[in-house]
Design a protein around this motif. Structure first.
Motif, PDB file in Angstrom:
ATOM      1  N   LEU B  78      46.565  31.832  48.882  1.00 25.39           N
ATOM      2  CA  LEU B  78      47.665  32.788  48.701  1.00 25.39           C
ATOM      3  C   LEU B  78      48.183  32.735  47.263  1.00 25.39           C
ATOM      4  O   LEU B  78      49.301  33.162  46.981  1.00 25.39           O
ATOM      5  N   PHE B  80      48.653  33.836  43.431  1.00 31.61           N
ATOM      6  CA  PHE B  80      48.774  35.175  42.863  1.00 31.61           C
ATOM      7  C   PHE B  80      47.388  35.653  42.435  1.00 31.61           C
ATOM      8  O   PHE B  80      46.579  34.862  41.942  1.00 31.61           O
ATOM      9  N   LYS B  81      47.157  36.967  42.605  1.00 33.29           N
ATOM     10  CA  LYS B  81      45.856  37.526  42.248  1.00 33.29           C
ATOM     11  C   LYS B  81      45.557  37.316  40.764  1.00 33.29           C
ATOM     12  O   LYS B  81      44.418  37.124  40.375  1.00 33.29           O
ATOM     13  N   GLN B 109      53.786  41.240  51.471  1.00 34.55           N
ATOM     14  CA  GLN B 109      54.022  40.041  52.283  1.00 34.55           C
ATOM     15  C   GLN B 109      54.708  40.377  53.598  1.00 34.55           C
ATOM     16  O   GLN B 109      54.470  39.729  54.608  1.00 34.55           O
ATOM     17  N   GLN B 110      55.599  41.376  53.568  1.00 38.87           N
ATOM     18  CA  GLN B 110      56.325  41.726  54.802  1.00 38.87           C
ATOM     19  C   GLN B 110      55.347  42.095  55.907  1.00 38.87           C
ATOM     20  O   GLN B 110      55.592  41.859  57.073  1.00 38.87           O
ATOM     21  N   TYR B 112      51.742  41.400  55.810  1.00 39.12           N
ATOM     22  CA  TYR B 112      50.633  40.509  56.137  1.00 39.12           C
ATOM     23  C   TYR B 112      51.076  39.224  56.827  1.00 39.12           C
ATOM     24  O   TYR B 112      50.355  38.709  57.681  1.00 39.12           O
ATOM     25  N   ILE B 113      52.259  38.732  56.519  1.00 39.15           N
ATOM     26  CA  ILE B 113      52.708  37.489  57.172  1.00 39.15           C
ATOM     27  C   ILE B 113      52.843  37.714  58.683  1.00 39.15           C
ATOM     28  O   ILE B 113      52.349  36.943  59.490  1.00 39.15           O
ATOM     29  N   GLU B 114      53.464  38.819  59.057  1.00 41.27           N
ATOM     30  CA  GLU B 114      53.639  39.121  60.488  1.00 41.27           C
ATOM     31  C   GLU B 114      52.311  39.432  61.154  1.00 41.27           C
ATOM     32  O   GLU B 114      52.118  39.130  62.331  1.00 41.27           O
ATOM     33  N   ASP B 117      50.638  36.091  61.917  1.00 36.30           N
ATOM     34  CA  ASP B 117      51.308  35.577  63.116  1.00 36.30           C
ATOM     35  C   ASP B 117      52.791  35.959  63.079  1.00 36.30           C
ATOM     36  O   ASP B 117      53.473  35.720  62.084  1.00 36.30           O
ATOM     37  N   LYS B 118      53.267  36.489  64.187  1.00 35.46           N
ATOM     38  CA  LYS B 118      54.654  36.982  64.253  1.00 35.46           C
ATOM     39  C   LYS B 118      55.674  35.876  63.956  1.00 35.46           C
ATOM     40  O   LYS B 118      56.741  36.131  63.422  1.00 35.46           O
ATOM     41  N   TRP B 120      55.260  33.209  61.995  1.00 34.59           N
ATOM     42  CA  TRP B 120      55.072  32.528  60.715  1.00 34.59           C
ATOM     43  C   TRP B 120      56.213  32.874  59.760  1.00 34.59           C
ATOM     44  O   TRP B 120      56.516  34.044  59.552  1.00 34.59           O
ATOM     45  N   SER B 121      56.837  31.827  59.184  1.00 31.85           N
ATOM     46  CA  SER B 121      57.908  32.060  58.216  1.00 31.85           C
ATOM     47  C   SER B 121      57.357  32.408  56.845  1.00 31.85           C
ATOM     48  O   SER B 121      58.072  32.911  55.992  1.00 31.85           O
ATOM     49  N   GLY B 122      56.071  32.094  56.621  1.00 27.20           N
ATOM     50  CA  GLY B 122      55.477  32.290  55.302  1.00 27.20           C
ATOM     51  C   GLY B 122      55.264  30.980  54.568  1.00 27.20           C
ATOM     52  O   GLY B 122      54.707  30.945  53.477  1.00 27.20           O
ATOM     53  N   ALA B 123      55.729  29.874  55.173  1.00 28.78           N
ATOM     54  CA  ALA B 123      55.532  28.564  54.546  1.00 28.78           C
ATOM     55  C   ALA B 123      54.067  28.148  54.669  1.00 28.78           C
ATOM     56  O   ALA B 123      53.415  28.430  55.674  1.00 28.78           O
ATOM     57  N   ILE B 124      53.557  27.516  53.627  1.00 26.60           N
ATOM     58  CA  ILE B 124      52.215  26.947  53.707  1.00 26.60           C
ATOM     59  C   ILE B 124      52.304  25.449  53.450  1.00 26.60           C
ATOM     60  O   ILE B 124      53.249  24.997  52.803  1.00 26.60           O
TER      61      ILE B 124
END
Lengths: 201, 155
Positions: B78, B80-81, B109-110, B112-114, B117-118, B120-124
């Motif tokens: 994840l 940055f590109k 991000q709004q 793809y994160i959901e 997985d619904k 997922w907070s976005g933490a890795i």
């Protein structure tokens, strides 16, 4: 009797579940007292004139949190005078990541000239109450007769790299809407961040 | 001469291994759909995420232990590109990562994160175990044993 046990069990498990979930938008926040980098304690109730708060879970080491440091300072510069001060909380355990120590927090606050409190939450108590899961993770609260209510949970904006001129400033938008007496149009967002470094064992 | 050829060949394979392709979630869904009985262990990580970097060797061990089984380990960065050439590819080369590495190519991000997985907070780090029948998502760090146990008990 068996049913009673079952009900008790369901209640307990739903309680545990609710605890891990943390606050949702609309929930009333319990006040806290945490130590600031100046060694004094800070509580939400200390801010007599505040209309609300920008509670930011952030830390010393996470690259995403670091990328947002200046934007957090800018939020405080713009919104403290409007009644919405930034209250930053470091949720990470210094035993797990030594660079998250209180001394390193003090050094960062000094270096970056933080104009807002940067609080340590060494036992993750407040972090767990809020249900913060990563850094940076923002909770906007508004002060009401019922208490401090969560109005927004999520990211500061949708551009961590800060390169997109058309980025959406979620927190600013929510604060502007609250200041105008409205509810935030976007009340929760998601963003990639660093997981919280929990105390081990 | 033969040695030279071997060196050249190994250099070529090495550079092929160090490839990091861009991946959209549509690409990923297609890959899973085409995978028949394959279980994909998809780890979401970034070069800047220290617990992610720390658990990468465990994913390599999981990959090696399951070479003969229908199991694929995919490492989805994840980062940055803009860091693809400067950071991600050199990192993959330096650490001699053999699993397939991708860089997530999703702008929002709004969304793809959901979609991953619904909850997922976005933490890795975060890891998705998925095949045609089962989809299990974990927002956590894994130990080597937890990884193999999670794979074994996937139903």
């Amino acid at each position: 009797m068996k049913n009673l046990f079952l009900i008790g069990f369901i209640l307990i498990s739903s309680h545990v579940f609710a605890q891990t979930q943390g606050y949702q938008v609309g929930d009333v926040v319990r006040d806290f007292t945490l130590k600031n980098v100046d060694n004094k304690t800070v509580s939400l109730a200390d801010y007599k004139d505040a209309k609300g708060y920008i509670v930011v879970f952030t830390c010393n080491t996470c690259p995403v949190a670091k990328a947002y440091q200046d934007r957090v300072s800018a939020l405080n510069a713009s919104y403290e005078s409007k009644g919405y001060p930034v209250v930053a909380i470091n949720p990470n355990d210094a035993g797990t990541v030594p660079d998250e120590s209180f001394e390193k927090m003090q050094a960062l606050a000094k270096e970056k000239n933080f104009s807002f409190p940067y609080l340590s939450d060494p036992n993750h108590i407040v972090t767990k109450q809020f249900g913060a899961l990563k850094t940076p993770h923002v909770f906007i609260l508004s002060k009401t007769e019922k208490g401090n209510i969560v109005e927004y949970i999520g990211a500061i904006d949708n551009d961590a790299e800060d390169e997109n001129p058309d980025k959406i400033n979620y927190v600013q938008n929510a604060l502007n809407e609250l200041s105008a007496g409205k509810k935030p149009v976007i009340a929760s967002t998601k963003a990639v961040g660093c997981s919280i470094k929990w105390k081990k064992g | 001469m033969r040695i030279l050829i071997i060196i050249c060949l190994s250099l070529i394979t090495y550079s092929v291994n160090a490839q990091v392709k861009l991946l959209t979630l549509d690409n990923l869904d297609k890959r899973i759909a085409k995978g028949k009985d394959t279980t994909y262990v998809i780890n979401f990580w970034a070069t800047w995420c220290s617990p992610c970097v720390a658990e990468l060797p465990d994913f390599e061990k999981l990959r090696l232990a399951n070479l003969k089984k229908p199991v694929k380990v995919l490492l989805v960065s994840l980062d940055f590109k803009s860091k693809l050439q400067k950071e991600v590819i050199p990192f993959v080369q330096k650490n001699n990562i053999k699993a397939e590495v991708f860089l997530l190519n999703e702008p929002d991000q709004q969304k793809y994160i959901e979609r991953i997985d619904k909850k997922w907070s976005g933490a890795i780090p975060a890891t998705l175990f998925v095949n045609k029948k089962v989809r299990r998502f974990y927002e956590k760090e894994f130990t080597e044993i937890e990884l193999s146990n999670t794979l074994l008990t996937l139903k």
